[in-house]
Design an enzyme around this catalytic site. Structure first.
Site, short mmCIF file in Angstrom:
data_model
loop_
_atom_site.label_atom_id
_atom_site.label_comp_id
_atom_site.label_asym_id
_atom_site.label_seq_id
_atom_site.Cartn_x
_atom_site.Cartn_y
_atom_site.Cartn_z
N SER A 39 -15.74 -32.90 -14.48
CA SER A 39 -16.60 -31.95 -13.79
C SER A 39 -18.01 -32.52 -13.61
CB SER A 39 -16.60 -30.62 -14.55
OG SER A 39 -17.04 -29.56 -13.75
N ASP A 151 -10.77 -27.79 -12.08
CA ASP A 151 -11.67 -28.42 -13.06
C ASP A 151 -10.91 -29.06 -14.23
OD1 ASP A 151 -13.67 -28.71 -15.23
OD2 ASP A 151 -14.95 -27.62 -13.86
#
Length: 255
Positions: A39, A151
């Site tokens: 991320s 994610d």
């Protein structure tokens, strides 16, 4: 000489702390053989692997609002689009190819179809970073190579595993340490802290694969969208690393 790997966790705006950690480690003379990120950590990691210095990466964060880059343009199903972030990454990573990076780099993303973590390390770079950043419930899952990705923090917020296969020494920079201080000021604060705790529990096993884990305290007071406080967050990472590690520490560990 031992090959040193660096894993950078996710954490939204808290990921700016990684830049401070990188700056401090560089001043201590450390050079990295390979880097990985999830991320926000994948953004910092990709820029660093491309060849930008920590100061240059901070300048990018300072003068280009990532919040504005993730424009609030609603897509199909009510998800936010990532077009702005995509443009930003293409601007600063124009080659868009893992093979063109100056350091080997891995971006972690969650394959939501298979329900497993995936480590991108070859092919197109920008889509892999976008996949790593696709926060569930906010951004539409990233379609890539016939799969859908969200994610990477869902399953591996500190991707030290791929580094352990190729590096002799692994350093983890983790910006999601959960403190014992919390006030339930809003439902959003409760939800964010709950997710932080869940991700922290999953991250435990990844920490065990690191020789050193750098966890600057106090970062949980910043939200994932506090990019406007990037200077403060950077200083937290930089000062903690400078105050708690020295050349002698690493010389002994790497001997």
């Amino acid at each position: 000489m031992k090959k040193i790997g660096l894993a950078l966790s996710g954490g939204g705006a808290r990921g700016v702390a990684h830049i401070g950690v990188l700056q401090a480690l560089g001043e201590l003379g450390l050079e990295f053989y390979e880097i990985s990120g999830t991320s926000a950590g994948s953004i910092v990691g990709a820029l660093y692997a491309h060849g930008y210095s920590p100061k240059e990466i901070f300048e990018i964060v300072q003068h280009v609002s990532l919040y504005k880059s993730v424009r609030p343009a609603w897509g199909v199903g009510g998800w936010l689009k990532m077009d702005g972030l995509k443009e930003l990454l293409h601007k600063y990573l124009p080659e868009n190819d893992f093979a063109k990076l100056k350091l080997p780099f891995t971006a972690a993303a969650t394959d939501i179809k298979k329900g497993e973590i995936h480590y991108f390390h070859e092919g197109e770079l920008v889509p892999a970073v976008l996949a790593s950043c696709s926060i569930p419930g906010i951004f539409y899952p990233m379609p890539l190579n016939g799969s859908l990705y969200v994610d990477g923090g869902i399953l591996d917020n500190l991707p030290s595993l791929p580094l352990g296969e190729r590096c002799d020494f692994v350093i983890g920079s983790h910006c999601n340490l959960v403190s014992h201080n919390f006030d339930a000021t809003s439902s959003r604060a409760v939800i964010e802290r709950s997710l932080l705790m869940a991700i922290g529990a999953i991250t435990w096993s990844s920490k065990q694969l690191c020789d050193i884990v750098i966890e600057p305290p106090g970062l949980d007071k910043y939200t994932v969208f506090d990019i406007g406080k990037s200077k403060e967050i950077y200083e937290v990472g930089y000062k903690f690393t400078k105050e708690n590690f020295s050349n002698s520490n690493f010389e002994e560990m790497l001997a």
